[in-house]
Write a protein that holds these residues in place. Structure first.
Motif, short mmCIF file in Angstrom:
data_model
loop_
_atom_site.label_atom_id
_atom_site.label_comp_id
_atom_site.label_asym_id
_atom_site.label_seq_id
_atom_site.Cartn_x
_atom_site.Cartn_y
_atom_site.Cartn_z
N UNK A 1 -5.20 13.02 18.82
CA UNK A 1 -5.20 12.03 17.74
C UNK A 1 -4.31 12.53 16.60
N UNK A 2 -4.18 11.70 15.59
CA UNK A 2 -3.29 12.04 14.47
C UNK A 2 -3.75 13.31 13.76
N UNK A 3 -5.05 13.47 13.58
CA UNK A 3 -5.56 14.64 12.88
C UNK A 3 -5.25 15.93 13.64
N UNK A 4 -5.42 15.91 14.95
CA UNK A 4 -5.08 17.09 15.74
C UNK A 4 -3.58 17.37 15.70
N UNK A 5 -2.77 16.32 15.66
CA UNK A 5 -1.32 16.51 15.55
C UNK A 5 -0.97 17.18 14.22
N UNK A 6 -1.63 16.76 13.15
CA UNK A 6 -1.39 17.36 11.82
C UNK A 6 -1.86 18.81 11.83
N UNK A 7 -3.01 19.08 12.42
CA UNK A 7 -3.51 20.46 12.51
C UNK A 7 -2.52 21.34 13.27
N UNK A 8 -1.99 20.80 14.35
CA UNK A 8 -1.02 21.56 15.15
C UNK A 8 0.23 21.83 14.32
N UNK A 9 0.72 20.82 13.61
CA UNK A 9 1.89 20.99 12.75
C UNK A 9 1.64 22.05 11.67
#
Length: 137
Positions: free
Chosen positions: A88-96
């Protein structure tokens, strides 16, 4: 820690610890999995701990203990090496956030280009990371 404080924040990297525990947990003790993270942390990120126990990973995964920056990076590396993809978007932001924190020498644009070629993201996730990072389309 209160339940309110335990709730995930935007871009919370706890998901990396949860993934690593889910991958390795069924086949090895959490102490062995913790040692994997510590080994990566020492080699790649200069971690200076003598030991790391499974209880640390579990508390990092559930948000009850402060996580050192190197541990997020090491857990992300292990997670990516073992099939983690942001869902999801939140996991993508965490990864970034974690990925970017270890590449300070790159400009934002260079880092984003490299990140996009390294991490599979959906259109929505890409847009969320771009917005979070303050980068244009």
């Amino acid at each position: 820690m209160s339940e309110e404080n335990k709730k995930q924040r935007v871009g919370d990297g706890r998901v990396f610890f949860a993934h690593v525990l889910a991958v390795f947990g069924p086949q090895e003790s959490h102490d062995v999995t913790a040692q994997r993270i510590l080994d990566v942390g020492r080699i790649r990120y200069g971690a200076e701990r003598d030991n790391l126990k499974g209880k640390h990973l579990r508390s990092w995964a559930d948000g009850t203990r402060i996580v050192p920056k190197w541990a997020y990076a090491a857990a992300l590396d292990l997670a990516l090496e073992n099939g983690f993809e942001p869902t999801d978007d939140d996991q993508a932001i965490a990864t970034w956030k974690t990925w970017r924190s270890e590449r300070q020498e790159l400009s934002d644009e260079q880092a984003f280009t490299e990140f996009m070629s390294s991490i599979p993201l959906s259109k929505s996730q890409r847009a969320a990371v771009q917005t979070y990072a303050g980068l244009g389309e």
